[in-house]
Scaffold this active site. Structure first.
Site, PDB file in Angstrom:
ATOM      1  N   GLY A 153       0.925  -1.208  -0.050  1.00 48.32           N
ATOM      2  CA  GLY A 153       0.010   0.137  -0.194  1.00 48.32           C
ATOM      3  C   GLY A 153       1.268   1.835   0.017  1.00 48.32           C
ATOM      4  CB  VAL A 176       5.109   5.449  -2.910  1.00 43.29           C
ATOM      5  CG1 VAL A 176       6.155   6.122  -1.679  1.00 43.29           C
ATOM      6  CG2 VAL A 176       5.299   6.355  -3.970  1.00 43.29           C
ATOM      7  N   GLY A 228       9.969  -3.225  -2.813  1.00 40.43           N
ATOM      8  CA  GLY A 228       9.973  -2.157  -3.134  1.00 40.43           C
ATOM      9  C   GLY A 228      10.924  -1.634  -1.406  1.00 40.43           C
ATOM     10  CB  CYS A 269       9.190  -9.062   9.584  1.00 36.59           C
ATOM     11  SG  CYS A 269       8.272  -8.902   8.113  1.00 36.59           S
ATOM     12  CB  CYS A 277       4.220  -3.585  11.113  1.00 39.05           C
ATOM     13  SG  CYS A 277       4.255  -4.902  12.081  1.00 39.05           S
TER      14      CYS A 277
END
Length: 370
Positions: free
Chosen positions: A13, A15, A125, A101, A198
């Site tokens: 989600g 960029v 990304g 992770c 997170c």
């Protein structure tokens, strides 16, 4: 005619992963998107905005006309990342969930799932790059954008997984990524970068941990043994911490701020000292365990290797000497380092290449570093 290769892009989600997908489409790959749910214990009262993120992912996939898959790794994340972090916190250490992770979820569970979807490669990304060594193995290189380079978090990913990985934004600067996203019509082109762990998000760290870890108050002392207060539990503090100690404004403190300089789990004691330059905050070296080398083998066989290291993300490279003995790394820095924190990662570099790293076990004293 070149066979069109298939890539599954992990879309968060944000960029960066969105532009990663865009670049792969433009390069002619057969691209699919995958949205991973890794945490769902208590989303209702947090800023972990999974549904908002999914809406951004759907918009990007529609814009690029690529299929979108969803997968739930929450149980695996809890067992292989979160539970491990809780054990570390309970032991008075400060873990780095992002490193775990990447190893357990993004470059193991995600990679396995993508292969089942028929992928030749996965892509993320991350701001990192790939290279090759003399044996033909994939190597991990820093991202071009030095302010965003994420190789520190990827040191536990081995060359086998990297050989099936693409980092499409690793050669780009962040401002270029946002400009491409805006040009492509992505709604998230100005979206704020995610920060923090997170599963904690932007909320209070101590309040969150208290859901899972019992408070065990104990003495707060100076390095000289002077008792100056009580702490709420070693799990809730980290070395170098200044805020939240509750001892500001003491008549005998001369106005200088207090910092956590040590933790003693055996006696449940928190050690604090005044001044950000206090010698108690600094260490000449460290010992790391749980070593992982990108190449699959240590870069030294007991002899001392001169390289650089980071003991936290965004820290400038620190020249050091590295010696590996019995799967332990003994690191001696050229200059003493501030707040060497057990549980965190030390990551080693030679130039642009990330060699690997390990989990900081303990700090070296001056005598040990000689």
């Amino acid at each position: 005619m070149r066979q069109v290769e298939s890539v599954v892009v992990g879309l968060s989600g944000g960029v960066d992963s969105s532009v990663a997908a865009l670049r792969l489409v433009e390069e002619g790959y057969r691209v699919q998107g995958l949205f991973m749910r890794n945490w769902e214990d208590d989303d209702s009262d947090t800023v972990c905005t999974a549904e908002e993120d999914l809406a951004d992912v759907r918009q990007v996939c529609a814009q690029l006309d690529i299929p979108l898959h969803q997968v739930n790794f929450a149980e695996r994340y809890r067992q292989q990342v979160f539970d491990d972090c809780l054990r570390e916190f309970r032991a008075g250490r400060t873990p780095n969930p992002d490193v775990l992770c990447n190893r357990e979820i993004k470059f193991r569970a995600f990679l396995d799932h993508a292969v089942r979807l028929g992928a030749d490669y996965v892509a993320t990304g991350h701001y990192a790059r790939l290279g090759r060594d003399e044996q033909g193995r994939s190597t991990l290189l820093r991202g071009v954008d030095t302010g965003k380079d994420q190789s520190y978090f990827l040191y536990m990913v081995g060359h086998q997984a990297l050989s099936r990985t693409l980092f499409p934004v690793g050669e780009m600067e962040k401002h270029e990524v946002r400009a491409l996203a805006e040009e492509a019509g992505f709604d998230n082109f100005e979206k704020k970068d995610s920060t923090g762990i997170c599963f904690i998000g932007e909320r209070d760290f101590r309040d969150f941990l208290q859901r899972y870890i019992a408070t065990e108050p104990g003495p707060m002392v100076t390095p000289e043994g002077q008792h100056i207060g009580r702490h709420q539990g070693l799990s809730f503090y980290t070395l170098g911490q200044r805020q939240g100690l509750g001892i500001g404004g003491r008549a005998d403190s001369a106005g200088r701020p207090w910092y956590v300089v040590d933790k003693d789990p055996t006696s449940n004691t928190l050690v604090v000292a005044q001044g950000g330059d206090n010698p108690a905050l600094f260490s000449p070296g460290l010992v790391a365990t749980d070593l992982h080398w990108v190449a699959g083998e240590a870069p030294t066989d007991g002899a001392s290797l001169r390289c650089t290291a980071k003991i936290r993300y965004r820290q400038p490279d620190q020249p050091c000497s590295l010696r590996v003995e019995d799967n332990r790394a003994v690191v001696t820095f050229h200059q003493p380092q501030r707040a060497v924190t057990p549980g965190q990662s030390v990551v080693f570099y030679q130039g642009e290449q990330c060699l690997g790293g390990g989990i900081i076990d303990h700090r070296l004293s001056g005598d040990e570093a000689k």
